[in-house]
Motif scaffolding. Structure first.
Motif, PDB file in Angstrom:
ATOM      1  N   ARG A 177       2.812   8.680  13.245  1.00 19.37           N
ATOM      2  CA  ARG A 177       1.384   8.990  13.404  1.00 19.37           C
ATOM      3  C   ARG A 177       0.570   7.953  12.635  1.00 19.37           C
ATOM      4  NH1 ARG A 177      -2.705  12.548  11.101  1.00 19.37           N
ATOM      5  NH2 ARG A 177      -3.949  13.497  12.780  1.00 19.37           N
ATOM      6  N   GLY A 178       0.191   6.892  13.332  1.00 15.72           N
ATOM      7  CA  GLY A 178      -0.494   5.778  12.708  1.00 15.72           C
ATOM      8  C   GLY A 178       0.321   4.511  12.851  1.00 15.72           C
ATOM      9  N   THR A 179      -0.348   3.377  12.757  1.00  9.06           N
ATOM     10  CA  THR A 179       0.317   2.102  12.997  1.00  9.06           C
ATOM     11  C   THR A 179       1.103   1.624  11.780  1.00  9.06           C
ATOM     12  OG1 THR A 179      -1.650   0.875  12.292  1.00  9.06           O
ATOM     13  CG2 THR A 179      -1.460   1.414  14.635  1.00  9.06           C
ATOM     14  N   ASN A 180       2.026   0.710  12.042  1.00  8.94           N
ATOM     15  CA  ASN A 180       2.735  -0.020  10.999  1.00  8.94           C
ATOM     16  C   ASN A 180       2.685  -1.498  11.355  1.00  8.94           C
ATOM     17  OD1 ASN A 180       3.866   1.821   8.911  1.00  8.94           O
ATOM     18  ND2 ASN A 180       4.742   2.816  10.716  1.00  8.94           N
ATOM     19  N   LEU A 181       1.503  -2.072  11.139  1.00  8.85           N
ATOM     20  CA  LEU A 181       1.225  -3.459  11.497  1.00  8.85           C
ATOM     21  C   LEU A 181       1.266  -4.355  10.261  1.00  8.85           C
ATOM     22  CD1 LEU A 181      -1.848  -2.763  13.776  1.00  8.85           C
ATOM     23  CD2 LEU A 181       0.264  -3.844  14.574  1.00  8.85           C
ATOM     24  N   GLY A 182       1.557  -5.628  10.502  1.00 11.12           N
ATOM     25  CA  GLY A 182       1.467  -6.609   9.432  1.00 11.12           C
ATOM     26  C   GLY A 182       2.308  -6.234   8.232  1.00 11.12           C
ATOM     27  N   ARG A 230      -2.297  -7.891   6.357  1.00  8.14           N
ATOM     28  CA  ARG A 230      -3.121  -6.685   6.237  1.00  8.14           C
ATOM     29  C   ARG A 230      -3.184  -6.317   4.766  1.00  8.14           C
ATOM     30  NH1 ARG A 230      -3.010  -1.225   9.821  1.00  8.14           N
ATOM     31  NH2 ARG A 230      -4.576  -2.432  10.914  1.00  8.14           N
ATOM     32  N   THR A 231      -4.378  -6.325   4.215  1.00 10.57           N
ATOM     33  CA  THR A 231      -4.574  -5.974   2.809  1.00 10.57           C
ATOM     34  C   THR A 231      -5.590  -4.845   2.717  1.00 10.57           C
ATOM     35  OG1 THR A 231      -6.274  -7.686   2.586  1.00 10.57           O
ATOM     36  CG2 THR A 231      -4.019  -8.295   1.982  1.00 10.57           C
ATOM     37  N   TYR A 232      -5.706  -4.261   1.504  1.00 11.76           N
ATOM     38  CA  TYR A 232      -6.583  -3.109   1.306  1.00 11.76           C
ATOM     39  C   TYR A 232      -7.513  -3.339   0.130  1.00 11.76           C
ATOM     40  CZ  TYR A 232      -3.506  -0.614   4.492  1.00 11.76           C
ATOM     41  OH  TYR A 232      -2.792  -0.226   5.601  1.00 11.76           O
ATOM     42  N   ASN A 233      -8.760  -2.924   0.311  1.00 10.20           N
ATOM     43  CA  ASN A 233      -9.697  -2.865  -0.807  1.00 10.20           C
ATOM     44  C   ASN A 233      -9.546  -1.496  -1.463  1.00 10.20           C
ATOM     45  OD1 ASN A 233     -10.899  -5.413  -0.443  1.00 10.20           O
ATOM     46  ND2 ASN A 233     -12.140  -4.612   1.236  1.00 10.20           N
ATOM     47  N   TYR A 235      -6.290  10.009 -10.923  1.00  8.22           N
ATOM     48  CA  TYR A 235      -6.874   9.003 -10.062  1.00  8.22           C
ATOM     49  C   TYR A 235      -6.366   9.190  -8.637  1.00  8.22           C
ATOM     50  CZ  TYR A 235      -8.470   6.479 -14.191  1.00  8.22           C
ATOM     51  OH  TYR A 235      -9.090   6.133 -15.353  1.00  8.22           O
ATOM     52  N   GLN A 236      -7.282   9.258  -7.709  1.00  9.03           N
ATOM     53  CA  GLN A 236      -6.952   9.339  -6.282  1.00  9.03           C
ATOM     54  C   GLN A 236      -7.278   7.996  -5.637  1.00  9.03           C
ATOM     55  OE1 GLN A 236      -5.691  11.938  -4.244  1.00  9.03           O
ATOM     56  NE2 GLN A 236      -5.606  10.253  -2.743  1.00  9.03           N
ATOM     57  N   ILE A 237      -6.270   7.404  -4.990  1.00  7.87           N
ATOM     58  CA  ILE A 237      -6.484   6.105  -4.372  1.00  7.87           C
ATOM     59  C   ILE A 237      -7.149   6.265  -3.005  1.00  7.87           C
ATOM     60  CG2 ILE A 237      -4.173   6.040  -3.313  1.00  7.87           C
ATOM     61  CD1 ILE A 237      -4.190   3.011  -3.817  1.00  7.87           C
ATOM     62  N   VAL A 238      -8.194   5.490  -2.778  1.00  4.71           N
ATOM     63  CA  VAL A 238      -8.864   5.417  -1.481  1.00  4.71           C
ATOM     64  C   VAL A 238      -9.095   3.935  -1.201  1.00  4.71           C
ATOM     65  CG1 VAL A 238      -9.982   7.664  -1.666  1.00  4.71           C
ATOM     66  CG2 VAL A 238     -11.164   5.631  -2.497  1.00  4.71           C
ATOM     67  N   GLY A 239      -9.437   3.613   0.016  1.00  4.29           N
ATOM     68  CA  GLY A 239      -9.674   2.202   0.307  1.00  4.29           C
ATOM     69  C   GLY A 239      -9.820   1.942   1.783  1.00  4.29           C
ATOM     70  N   THR A 240     -10.215   0.722   2.087  1.00  2.00           N
ATOM     71  CA  THR A 240     -10.369   0.293   3.472  1.00  2.00           C
ATOM     72  C   THR A 240      -9.464  -0.905   3.729  1.00  2.00           C
ATOM     73  OG1 THR A 240     -12.246  -1.112   2.853  1.00  2.00           O
ATOM     74  CG2 THR A 240     -12.740   1.123   3.628  1.00  2.00           C
ATOM     75  N   VAL A 241      -9.051  -1.047   4.975  1.00  2.00           N
ATOM     76  CA  VAL A 241      -8.130  -2.117   5.344  1.00  2.00           C
ATOM     77  C   VAL A 241      -8.893  -3.365   5.735  1.00  2.00           C
ATOM     78  CG1 VAL A 241      -8.020  -1.415   7.767  1.00  2.00           C
ATOM     79  CG2 VAL A 241      -6.117  -2.683   6.754  1.00  2.00           C
ATOM     80  N   GLU A 242      -8.337  -4.510   5.374  1.00  3.48           N
ATOM     81  CA  GLU A 242      -8.854  -5.798   5.803  1.00  3.48           C
ATOM     82  C   GLU A 242      -7.760  -6.510   6.577  1.00  3.48           C
ATOM     83  OE1 GLU A 242     -10.465  -8.313   2.831  1.00  3.48           O
ATOM     84  OE2 GLU A 242     -12.205  -7.041   2.439  1.00  3.48           O
ATOM     85  N   GLN A 244      -5.504 -13.713  12.493  1.00  4.82           N
ATOM     86  CA  GLN A 244      -4.883 -14.979  12.869  1.00  4.82           C
ATOM     87  C   GLN A 244      -4.110 -14.810  14.172  1.00  4.82           C
ATOM     88  OE1 GLN A 244      -2.319 -16.485   9.837  1.00  4.82           O
ATOM     89  NE2 GLN A 244      -1.976 -18.455  10.855  1.00  4.82           N
ATOM     90  N   GLU A 245      -4.272 -15.749  15.077  1.00 12.17           N
ATOM     91  CA  GLU A 245      -3.656 -15.635  16.392  1.00 12.17           C
ATOM     92  C   GLU A 245      -2.132 -15.602  16.294  1.00 12.17           C
ATOM     93  OE1 GLU A 245      -5.055 -18.489  19.186  1.00 12.17           O
ATOM     94  OE2 GLU A 245      -7.152 -17.890  18.999  1.00 12.17           O
ATOM     95  N   ASP A 246      -1.524 -15.031  17.320  1.00 17.03           N
ATOM     96  CA  ASP A 246      -0.065 -14.929  17.466  1.00 17.03           C
ATOM     97  C   ASP A 246       0.566 -13.925  16.508  1.00 17.03           C
ATOM     98  OD1 ASP A 246      -0.184 -16.877  19.460  1.00 17.03           O
ATOM     99  OD2 ASP A 246       0.103 -18.504  18.028  1.00 17.03           O
ATOM    100  N   THR A 247      -0.238 -13.048  15.894  1.00 14.64           N
ATOM    101  CA  THR A 247       0.310 -12.031  15.009  1.00 14.64           C
ATOM    102  C   THR A 247       0.180 -10.657  15.659  1.00 14.64           C
ATOM    103  OG1 THR A 247      -1.777 -11.589  13.868  1.00 14.64           O
ATOM    104  CG2 THR A 247      -0.398 -13.365  12.993  1.00 14.64           C
ATOM    105  N   ASP A 248       0.954  -9.708  15.139  1.00 21.44           N
ATOM    106  CA  ASP A 248       0.878  -8.355  15.671  1.00 21.44           C
ATOM    107  C   ASP A 248      -0.507  -7.750  15.465  1.00 21.44           C
ATOM    108  OD1 ASP A 248       1.148  -8.109  12.900  1.00 21.44           O
ATOM    109  OD2 ASP A 248       2.665  -6.526  12.981  1.00 21.44           O
ATOM    110  N   VAL A 249      -1.125  -8.027  14.318  1.00 22.65           N
ATOM    111  CA  VAL A 249      -2.461  -7.493  14.041  1.00 22.65           C
ATOM    112  C   VAL A 249      -3.457  -8.013  15.075  1.00 22.65           C
ATOM    113  CG1 VAL A 249      -4.349  -7.431  12.375  1.00 22.65           C
ATOM    114  CG2 VAL A 249      -1.980  -7.241  11.574  1.00 22.65           C
ATOM    115  N   HIS A 250      -3.394  -9.296  15.369  1.00 23.06           N
ATOM    116  CA  HIS A 250      -4.316  -9.915  16.331  1.00 23.06           C
ATOM    117  C   HIS A 250      -4.156  -9.316  17.722  1.00 23.06           C
ATOM    118  CE1 HIS A 250      -6.374 -12.983  18.706  1.00 23.06           C
ATOM    119  NE2 HIS A 250      -5.269 -13.117  19.408  1.00 23.06           N
TER     120      HIS A 250
END
Length: 251
Positions: A97-102, A186-189, A204-211, A215-221
Protein backbone atom coordinates in the motif's frame (compact mmCIF):
# COMPACT_ATOMS: atom_id res chain seq x y z
CA UNK A 1 4.23 -22.64 -10.20
CA UNK A 2 4.70 -22.75 -6.44
CA UNK A 3 4.59 -19.17 -5.15
CA UNK A 4 5.33 -17.77 -1.69
CA UNK A 5 3.53 -14.49 -0.96
CA UNK A 6 4.55 -12.08 1.78
CA UNK A 7 4.33 -8.35 2.53
CA UNK A 8 5.02 -5.69 5.15
CA UNK A 9 1.44 -4.44 5.57
CA UNK A 10 0.37 -7.52 7.51
CA UNK A 11 -1.40 -10.75 6.67
CA UNK A 12 -4.86 -9.13 6.71
CA UNK A 13 -3.92 -6.36 4.26
CA UNK A 14 -6.05 -5.93 1.16
CA UNK A 15 -3.08 -5.94 -1.21
CA UNK A 16 -1.86 -9.45 -0.41
CA UNK A 17 -5.46 -10.72 -0.50
CA UNK A 18 -6.08 -9.34 -4.00
CA UNK A 19 -2.80 -10.80 -5.25
CA UNK A 20 -3.41 -14.23 -3.70
CA UNK A 21 -6.97 -14.34 -5.03
CA UNK A 22 -5.76 -13.79 -8.58
CA UNK A 23 -2.71 -16.05 -8.42
CA UNK A 24 -4.28 -19.08 -6.75
CA UNK A 25 -6.47 -19.60 -9.83
CA UNK A 26 -3.42 -20.80 -11.79
CA UNK A 27 -0.67 -21.42 -9.24
CA UNK A 28 -0.02 -23.08 -5.89
CA UNK A 29 0.12 -20.20 -3.41
CA UNK A 30 1.41 -20.14 0.16
CA UNK A 31 1.21 -16.98 2.28
CA UNK A 32 3.66 -16.20 5.08
CA UNK A 33 3.21 -12.63 6.28
CA UNK A 34 3.65 -10.51 9.41
CA UNK A 35 0.84 -10.58 11.94
CA UNK A 36 0.70 -6.77 11.91
CA UNK A 37 1.88 -3.68 10.07
CA UNK A 38 5.67 -3.71 9.52
CA UNK A 39 6.17 -0.92 6.98
CA UNK A 40 9.63 0.67 6.72
CA UNK A 41 11.16 -2.18 8.70
CA UNK A 42 13.91 -2.55 6.12
CA UNK A 43 15.87 -5.79 6.21
CA UNK A 44 15.59 -6.34 9.95
CA UNK A 45 15.47 -9.88 11.31
CA UNK A 46 14.51 -11.11 14.77
CA UNK A 47 17.35 -12.56 16.85
CA UNK A 48 16.44 -11.92 20.50
CA UNK A 49 13.31 -14.07 20.84
CA UNK A 50 11.53 -17.00 19.19
CA UNK A 51 9.12 -16.29 16.35
CA UNK A 52 5.49 -17.30 16.85
CA UNK A 53 3.90 -18.86 13.75
CA UNK A 54 0.16 -19.43 13.47
CA UNK A 55 -1.59 -21.22 10.65
CA UNK A 56 -4.61 -19.11 9.73
CA UNK A 57 -7.59 -19.30 7.40
CA UNK A 58 -8.13 -16.21 5.27
CA UNK A 59 -11.76 -15.93 4.27
CA UNK A 60 -12.24 -16.21 0.52
CA UNK A 61 -8.87 -17.83 -0.11
CA UNK A 62 -8.08 -21.53 -0.52
CA UNK A 63 -4.30 -21.28 -0.08
CA UNK A 64 -2.30 -22.08 3.05
CA UNK A 65 -1.53 -19.01 5.14
CA UNK A 66 0.80 -18.40 8.09
CA UNK A 67 0.82 -15.40 10.41
CA UNK A 68 4.28 -14.63 11.85
CA UNK A 69 5.10 -12.15 14.62
CA UNK A 70 8.25 -10.96 12.90
CA UNK A 71 9.56 -8.82 10.08
CA UNK A 72 8.99 -9.40 6.35
CA UNK A 73 12.51 -10.82 6.03
CA UNK A 74 11.74 -13.16 8.97
CA UNK A 75 8.67 -14.40 7.12
CA UNK A 76 10.64 -15.35 4.03
CA UNK A 77 13.43 -17.02 6.02
CA UNK A 78 11.14 -19.14 8.18
CA UNK A 79 8.84 -20.04 5.28
CA UNK A 80 11.67 -21.25 3.04
CA UNK A 81 13.49 -23.03 5.87
CA UNK A 82 10.64 -24.58 7.86
CA UNK A 83 7.14 -24.07 6.53
CA UNK A 84 7.53 -25.24 2.92
CA UNK A 85 9.08 -28.60 2.10
CA UNK A 86 9.37 -28.33 -1.68
CA UNK A 87 11.33 -25.73 -3.61
CA UNK A 88 9.48 -22.48 -4.21
CA UNK A 89 9.55 -21.19 -7.78
CA UNK A 90 9.20 -17.54 -6.80
CA UNK A 91 8.62 -15.22 -3.85
CA UNK A 92 6.29 -12.27 -4.44
CA UNK A 93 6.21 -9.49 -1.86
CA UNK A 94 3.18 -7.18 -1.89
CA UNK A 95 1.01 -5.73 -3.07
CA UNK A 96 2.31 -2.88 -0.92
CA UNK A 97 0.00 0.00 0.00
CA UNK A 98 2.11 2.84 -1.35
CA UNK A 99 5.07 3.08 -3.68
CA UNK A 100 8.65 1.94 -3.19
CA UNK A 101 10.45 4.20 -5.64
CA UNK A 102 14.03 5.39 -5.76
CA UNK A 103 16.04 5.22 -2.57
CA UNK A 104 12.92 4.23 -0.61
CA UNK A 105 13.87 0.63 -1.47
CA UNK A 106 16.48 0.87 1.30
CA UNK A 107 13.77 1.36 3.95
CA UNK A 108 11.12 -0.89 2.47
CA UNK A 109 10.07 -4.07 4.22
CA UNK A 110 8.34 -5.10 0.99
CA UNK A 111 11.54 -4.90 -1.05
CA UNK A 112 13.66 -6.40 1.73
CA UNK A 113 11.47 -9.50 1.87
CA UNK A 114 12.07 -10.01 -1.86
CA UNK A 115 15.79 -9.42 -1.42
CA UNK A 116 15.84 -12.06 1.34
CA UNK A 117 14.42 -14.52 -1.17
CA UNK A 118 17.17 -13.62 -3.63
CA UNK A 119 19.76 -14.32 -0.93
CA UNK A 120 18.19 -17.79 -0.73
CA UNK A 121 18.64 -18.07 -4.53
CA UNK A 122 14.90 -17.85 -5.17
CA UNK A 123 13.53 -15.52 -7.88
CA UNK A 124 11.61 -12.64 -6.36
CA UNK A 125 9.27 -9.78 -7.21
CA UNK A 126 8.39 -6.79 -5.02
CA UNK A 127 5.22 -5.02 -6.12
CA UNK A 128 3.84 -1.73 -4.80
CA UNK A 129 0.81 0.36 -5.71
CA UNK A 130 0.04 4.05 -5.33
CA UNK A 131 -3.15 4.92 -3.41
CA UNK A 132 -5.11 7.78 -1.94
CA UNK A 133 -7.72 7.93 0.82
CA UNK A 134 -10.53 6.82 -1.49
CA UNK A 135 -8.86 4.61 -4.10
CA UNK A 136 -6.25 1.93 -4.61
CA UNK A 137 -4.87 0.15 -7.65
CA UNK A 138 -4.32 -3.41 -6.46
CA UNK A 139 -6.12 -5.01 -9.40
CA UNK A 140 -3.85 -3.31 -11.93
CA UNK A 141 -0.81 -4.28 -9.86
CA UNK A 142 -1.95 -7.92 -9.67
CA UNK A 143 -2.51 -8.00 -13.42
CA UNK A 144 1.01 -6.63 -13.94
CA UNK A 145 2.49 -9.46 -11.86
CA UNK A 146 0.50 -12.07 -13.78
CA UNK A 147 1.73 -10.70 -17.12
CA UNK A 148 5.32 -10.71 -15.88
CA UNK A 149 5.04 -14.34 -14.75
CA UNK A 150 3.69 -15.34 -18.17
CA UNK A 151 6.48 -13.54 -20.00
CA UNK A 152 9.16 -15.20 -17.89
CA UNK A 153 7.79 -18.75 -17.69
CA UNK A 154 10.49 -19.98 -20.07
CA UNK A 155 13.16 -17.29 -19.81
CA UNK A 156 12.97 -17.04 -16.05
CA UNK A 157 14.18 -14.26 -13.80
CA UNK A 158 17.67 -14.95 -12.45
CA UNK A 159 17.62 -16.43 -8.98
CA UNK A 160 19.76 -13.69 -7.39
CA UNK A 161 17.79 -10.72 -8.69
CA UNK A 162 14.70 -8.87 -7.53
CA UNK A 163 12.26 -7.14 -9.87
CA UNK A 164 10.81 -4.07 -8.14
CA UNK A 165 7.45 -2.98 -9.60
CA UNK A 166 5.62 0.29 -8.91
CA UNK A 167 2.11 0.93 -10.23
CA UNK A 168 0.62 4.46 -10.41
CA UNK A 169 -2.93 5.23 -9.34
CA UNK A 170 -4.29 5.23 -12.89
CA UNK A 171 -6.77 3.11 -14.81
CA UNK A 172 -5.62 0.50 -17.34
CA UNK A 173 -6.37 2.95 -20.17
CA UNK A 174 -4.53 5.84 -18.52
CA UNK A 175 -1.29 3.95 -17.88
CA UNK A 176 1.15 4.73 -20.69
CA UNK A 177 2.98 1.40 -20.51
CA UNK A 178 5.82 -0.29 -18.66
CA UNK A 179 9.32 1.13 -18.37
CA UNK A 180 12.42 -0.70 -17.16
CA UNK A 181 14.36 1.93 -15.24
CA UNK A 182 17.15 2.47 -12.77
CA UNK A 183 16.59 3.72 -9.22
CA UNK A 184 16.03 7.44 -8.92
CA UNK A 185 16.65 9.84 -6.05
CA UNK A 186 14.04 10.44 -3.36
CA UNK A 187 14.75 12.42 -0.20
CA UNK A 188 12.59 13.81 2.61
CA UNK A 189 12.34 17.14 4.36
CA UNK A 190 11.97 15.79 7.87
CA UNK A 191 10.46 17.66 10.77
CA UNK A 192 10.08 16.43 14.34
CA UNK A 193 6.99 17.49 16.31
CA UNK A 194 7.78 17.66 20.01
CA UNK A 195 5.34 16.68 22.76
CA UNK A 196 5.41 15.30 26.30
CA UNK A 197 3.71 12.23 27.69
CA UNK A 198 1.93 11.97 31.06
CA UNK A 199 5.23 11.27 32.83
CA UNK A 200 6.90 14.31 31.37
CA UNK A 201 9.10 12.48 28.88
CA UNK A 202 9.86 14.32 25.64
CA UNK A 203 8.52 12.62 22.52
CA UNK A 204 9.20 13.35 18.86
CA UNK A 205 6.93 12.41 15.97
CA UNK A 206 8.57 12.44 12.56
CA UNK A 207 6.69 14.14 9.73
CA UNK A 208 7.90 15.39 6.38
CA UNK A 209 7.43 15.81 2.67
CA UNK A 210 9.13 13.98 -0.17
CA UNK A 211 11.43 15.60 -2.69
CA UNK A 212 11.84 13.66 -5.93
CA UNK A 213 14.64 14.17 -8.40
CA UNK A 214 13.03 13.79 -11.82
CA UNK A 215 16.23 12.85 -13.62
CA UNK A 216 15.34 11.05 -16.83
CA UNK A 217 15.59 7.26 -17.18
CA UNK A 218 14.81 6.67 -13.49
CA UNK A 219 11.87 4.92 -11.88
CA UNK A 220 10.81 8.16 -10.17
CA UNK A 221 10.76 10.02 -13.50
CA UNK A 222 8.81 7.42 -15.47
CA UNK A 223 6.36 6.82 -12.62
CA UNK A 224 5.53 10.52 -12.50
CA UNK A 225 4.96 10.37 -16.27
CA UNK A 226 2.30 7.68 -15.84
CA UNK A 227 4.25 4.48 -16.46
CA UNK A 228 4.46 1.28 -14.46
CA UNK A 229 8.13 0.93 -13.56
CA UNK A 230 10.26 -2.23 -13.31
CA UNK A 231 13.70 -2.03 -11.72
CA UNK A 232 16.07 -5.01 -11.39
CA UNK A 233 17.73 -4.98 -7.96
CA UNK A 234 20.64 -6.92 -6.47
CA UNK A 235 21.79 -7.19 -2.88
CA UNK A 236 25.49 -6.73 -3.74
CA UNK A 237 25.97 -3.07 -2.77
CA UNK A 238 29.64 -2.96 -3.78
CA UNK A 239 30.60 0.19 -5.66
CA UNK A 240 32.65 -1.54 -8.35
CA UNK A 241 33.50 1.77 -10.07
CA UNK A 242 35.82 2.83 -7.26
CA UNK A 243 36.93 -0.60 -5.96
CA UNK A 244 40.40 -0.26 -7.47
CA UNK A 245 40.61 3.39 -6.41
CA UNK A 246 39.97 2.45 -2.77
CA UNK A 247 42.63 -0.28 -3.06
CA UNK A 248 45.07 2.43 -4.13
CA UNK A 249 44.13 4.52 -1.08
CA UNK A 250 45.20 1.68 1.18
CA UNK A 251 48.47 1.32 -0.71
Amino acid sequence: MKLLLTNDDGINAKGIYVLAKRLEKSHEVIIAAPDSQRSASGHAITLTRPLVIKKVKLEGLNCKAYSIDGTPADCVRIALDKLIDEKVDMVISGINRGTNLGTDVLYSGTVSAAVEAAIYKTPAIAVSSEFDEDNDNYEVAAETVIKLLLKNRENFIKDDMVININVPLLSYKEIKGIKVARIGSRTYNHAFIESRDEEGNIRYQIVGTVEDSLQEDTDVHYFKEGYITLTPLHYDLTNFKILKEVEDWIG
